[in-house]
Design a protein around this motif. Sequence first.
Motif, PDB file in Angstrom:
ATOM      1  N   PRO A 182     -51.175 -26.681  27.420  1.00 23.10           N
ATOM      2  CA  PRO A 182     -50.436 -25.419  27.516  1.00 23.10           C
ATOM      3  C   PRO A 182     -50.858 -24.644  28.769  1.00 23.10           C
ATOM      4  O   PRO A 182     -52.052 -24.442  29.011  1.00 23.10           O
ATOM      5  CB  PRO A 182     -50.829 -24.668  26.242  1.00 23.10           C
ATOM      6  CG  PRO A 182     -51.360 -25.721  25.310  1.00 23.10           C
ATOM      7  CD  PRO A 182     -52.010 -26.734  26.199  1.00 23.10           C
ATOM      8  N   LEU A 183     -49.874 -24.225  29.575  1.00 24.74           N
ATOM      9  CA  LEU A 183     -50.157 -23.484  30.790  1.00 24.74           C
ATOM     10  C   LEU A 183     -50.018 -21.988  30.553  1.00 24.74           C
ATOM     11  O   LEU A 183     -49.629 -21.541  29.464  1.00 24.74           O
ATOM     12  CB  LEU A 183     -49.208 -23.949  31.901  1.00 24.74           C
ATOM     13  CG  LEU A 183     -49.287 -25.447  32.255  1.00 24.74           C
ATOM     14  CD1 LEU A 183     -48.277 -25.793  33.336  1.00 24.74           C
ATOM     15  CD2 LEU A 183     -50.703 -25.843  32.679  1.00 24.74           C
ATOM     16  N   ASN A 187     -47.137 -19.979  24.421  1.00 22.87           N
ATOM     17  CA  ASN A 187     -47.645 -19.542  23.122  1.00 22.87           C
ATOM     18  C   ASN A 187     -47.626 -20.763  22.209  1.00 22.87           C
ATOM     19  O   ASN A 187     -46.758 -20.901  21.351  1.00 22.87           O
ATOM     20  CB  ASN A 187     -46.774 -18.415  22.559  1.00 22.87           C
ATOM     21  CG  ASN A 187     -47.297 -17.898  21.222  1.00 22.87           C
ATOM     22  OD1 ASN A 187     -48.492 -17.995  20.928  1.00 22.87           O
ATOM     23  ND2 ASN A 187     -46.395 -17.390  20.396  1.00 22.87           N
ATOM     24  N   PRO A 188     -48.562 -21.689  22.425  1.00 25.13           N
ATOM     25  CA  PRO A 188     -48.481 -22.996  21.753  1.00 25.13           C
ATOM     26  C   PRO A 188     -48.674 -22.914  20.238  1.00 25.13           C
ATOM     27  O   PRO A 188     -49.477 -22.123  19.749  1.00 25.13           O
ATOM     28  CB  PRO A 188     -49.615 -23.796  22.399  1.00 25.13           C
ATOM     29  CG  PRO A 188     -50.583 -22.759  22.873  1.00 25.13           C
ATOM     30  CD  PRO A 188     -49.747 -21.589  23.285  1.00 25.13           C
ATOM     31  N   TYR A 189     -47.935 -23.775  19.531  1.00 21.97           N
ATOM     32  CA  TYR A 189     -48.090 -23.895  18.078  1.00 21.97           C
ATOM     33  C   TYR A 189     -49.435 -24.527  17.762  1.00 21.97           C
ATOM     34  O   TYR A 189     -50.112 -24.171  16.795  1.00 21.97           O
ATOM     35  CB  TYR A 189     -46.951 -24.743  17.524  1.00 21.97           C
ATOM     36  CG  TYR A 189     -47.063 -25.070  16.051  1.00 21.97           C
ATOM     37  CD1 TYR A 189     -46.774 -24.112  15.086  1.00 21.97           C
ATOM     38  CD2 TYR A 189     -47.472 -26.336  15.629  1.00 21.97           C
ATOM     39  CE1 TYR A 189     -46.891 -24.404  13.735  1.00 21.97           C
ATOM     40  CE2 TYR A 189     -47.594 -26.636  14.282  1.00 21.97           C
ATOM     41  CZ  TYR A 189     -47.300 -25.664  13.341  1.00 21.97           C
ATOM     42  OH  TYR A 189     -47.418 -25.947  12.002  1.00 21.97           O
ATOM     43  N   GLN A 193     -54.316 -22.383  25.760  1.00 19.73           N
ATOM     44  CA  GLN A 193     -53.950 -22.424  27.164  1.00 19.73           C
ATOM     45  C   GLN A 193     -55.068 -23.047  27.999  1.00 19.73           C
ATOM     46  O   GLN A 193     -56.241 -22.735  27.828  1.00 19.73           O
ATOM     47  CB  GLN A 193     -53.661 -21.012  27.683  1.00 19.73           C
ATOM     48  CG  GLN A 193     -52.356 -20.422  27.193  1.00 19.73           C
ATOM     49  CD  GLN A 193     -52.063 -19.085  27.852  1.00 19.73           C
ATOM     50  OE1 GLN A 193     -52.626 -18.752  28.890  1.00 19.73           O
ATOM     51  NE2 GLN A 193     -51.159 -18.313  27.238  1.00 19.73           N
ATOM     52  N   GLY A 194     -54.640 -23.932  28.910  1.00 20.66           N
ATOM     53  CA  GLY A 194     -55.573 -24.532  29.851  1.00 20.66           C
ATOM     54  C   GLY A 194     -56.388 -25.676  29.313  1.00 20.66           C
ATOM     55  O   GLY A 194     -57.194 -26.262  30.044  1.00 20.66           O
ATOM     56  N   GLU A 195     -56.219 -26.031  28.046  1.00 16.75           N
ATOM     57  CA  GLU A 195     -56.998 -27.119  27.461  1.00 16.75           C
ATOM     58  C   GLU A 195     -56.072 -28.261  27.019  1.00 16.75           C
ATOM     59  O   GLU A 195     -55.023 -28.029  26.406  1.00 16.75           O
ATOM     60  CB  GLU A 195     -57.785 -26.620  26.246  1.00 16.75           C
ATOM     61  CG  GLU A 195     -58.821 -25.574  26.591  1.00 16.75           C
ATOM     62  CD  GLU A 195     -59.621 -25.131  25.369  1.00 16.75           C
ATOM     63  OE1 GLU A 195     -59.482 -25.798  24.310  1.00 16.75           O
ATOM     64  OE2 GLU A 195     -60.367 -24.141  25.476  1.00 16.75           O
ATOM     65  N   TYR A 226     -42.747 -26.958  17.810  1.00 18.28           N
ATOM     66  CA  TYR A 226     -43.201 -26.670  19.166  1.00 18.28           C
ATOM     67  C   TYR A 226     -42.257 -25.721  19.900  1.00 18.28           C
ATOM     68  O   TYR A 226     -41.060 -25.659  19.616  1.00 18.28           O
ATOM     69  CB  TYR A 226     -43.311 -27.962  19.983  1.00 18.28           C
ATOM     70  CG  TYR A 226     -44.426 -28.890  19.560  1.00 18.28           C
ATOM     71  CD1 TYR A 226     -45.374 -28.521  18.605  1.00 18.28           C
ATOM     72  CD2 TYR A 226     -44.546 -30.154  20.141  1.00 18.28           C
ATOM     73  CE1 TYR A 226     -46.386 -29.382  18.228  1.00 18.28           C
ATOM     74  CE2 TYR A 226     -45.559 -31.028  19.774  1.00 18.28           C
ATOM     75  CZ  TYR A 226     -46.466 -30.632  18.807  1.00 18.28           C
ATOM     76  OH  TYR A 226     -47.476 -31.496  18.434  1.00 18.28           O
ATOM     77  N   GLU A 227     -42.802 -25.021  20.905  1.00 15.80           N
ATOM     78  CA  GLU A 227     -41.974 -24.187  21.779  1.00 15.80           C
ATOM     79  C   GLU A 227     -40.951 -25.042  22.516  1.00 15.80           C
ATOM     80  O   GLU A 227     -39.800 -24.649  22.691  1.00 15.80           O
ATOM     81  CB  GLU A 227     -42.856 -23.480  22.823  1.00 15.80           C
ATOM     82  CG  GLU A 227     -43.591 -22.260  22.324  1.00 15.80           C
ATOM     83  CD  GLU A 227     -44.320 -21.571  23.475  1.00 15.80           C
ATOM     84  OE1 GLU A 227     -43.900 -20.468  23.856  1.00 15.80           O
ATOM     85  OE2 GLU A 227     -45.303 -22.152  23.979  1.00 15.80           O
TER      86      GLU A 227
END
Length: 371
Positions: A182-183, A187-189, A193-195, A226-227
Amino acid sequence: MSKSLTGQELVKMFEHWAPKSIAMEGDKIGLHAGTLNKKINKVMVTLDVLENVVDEAIEKNADFIFAHHPFIFKPLNKVSRDDEKGRIIEKLIKHDITVYVAHTNLDMADGGMNDMLMDALGIQNRNVLIEMGKEELYKIVVFVPVSHQEEVREALGNSGAGHIGLYSHCTFQTQGQGTFKPLEGTNPYIGSQGELEKVDEVRMETIVPKYLLTQVLKAAEEAHPYEEMAYDLYPLGNEGQSYGLGRIGKLDEAMTLKEFAEHVKKSLDVPALRVVGDLHRQVRIVGVIGGDGNKFASQVKRKGADVFITGDVYYHTAHDAMGLGLNLIDPGHHVEKVMKNGVKHYLEKQCQNKDVEFIASTANTEPFQFI
């Protein structure tokens, strides 16, 4: 709990059965008057949209007319109270009545108007008479976390994907591992972010006709957690279901042309019909095209039909049929009235949990009298 229904929702249900894509080129189908963006309470199904039909809809408080024959086929130069179409349009607008038309798409659909005619005649063993094309098929592959595979499978099947013959919800799945990072701005399910995240996922694949792609993808995206839903689409060389005009089938037992003509007269509820051919000749293979099937007589003969049932038969078409050795039965165009109860029953079944009523028009739209 009962739910309301909009015109758009009703049309979507219907076009799952008889999509616009199978209608003949240039046919004037779809919305003819009013709007689909409203709640509907009572739908009246009719063969034709004449003034007496609109008066019936007003009297019975119908706010949606579902018609087979196009109400507006040629461009109108004016809308005037001095002619019938003008008066009809005025009444439709004044009483907020929507008119929706399904013509050759209903003729060609599996279980559509021509199948309804064959049902009325008691002919069950039948096939498409004049093939016009085949469905274009696609494979859709959706990548979904294991936790949501059942929800996505149901969404795919319920929206029309995975129908093969008399089976629905046909899918194949293999399990694997999906990765994503996720960048910023996401807003990941699952994950942060970043991992880089690793998730047990299912690759779910199924088949879908081209005309259903949009609604199938929308349904899958709504069920997917998912988004951004990852999916693939592949055009297939597989042949989809055939569609076309008319039906051809076999009687359980042969009968004379005269006996069969009497059977047609009774089954299709007509006061009279026209017959071309030797009344004592035995017939068993029957071709049917509701409406005007004049130009298809030679093709019907090549398909092996003993007798061809269609309406509006021209004088010279009758002569041509005689030369071909093809018997003809013309019960008129109005026999397409079978679609009124046929469509009514289909829509009632689709809308069992909806707060809407369906009725078949009883107004007479047969222009001919027999004396």
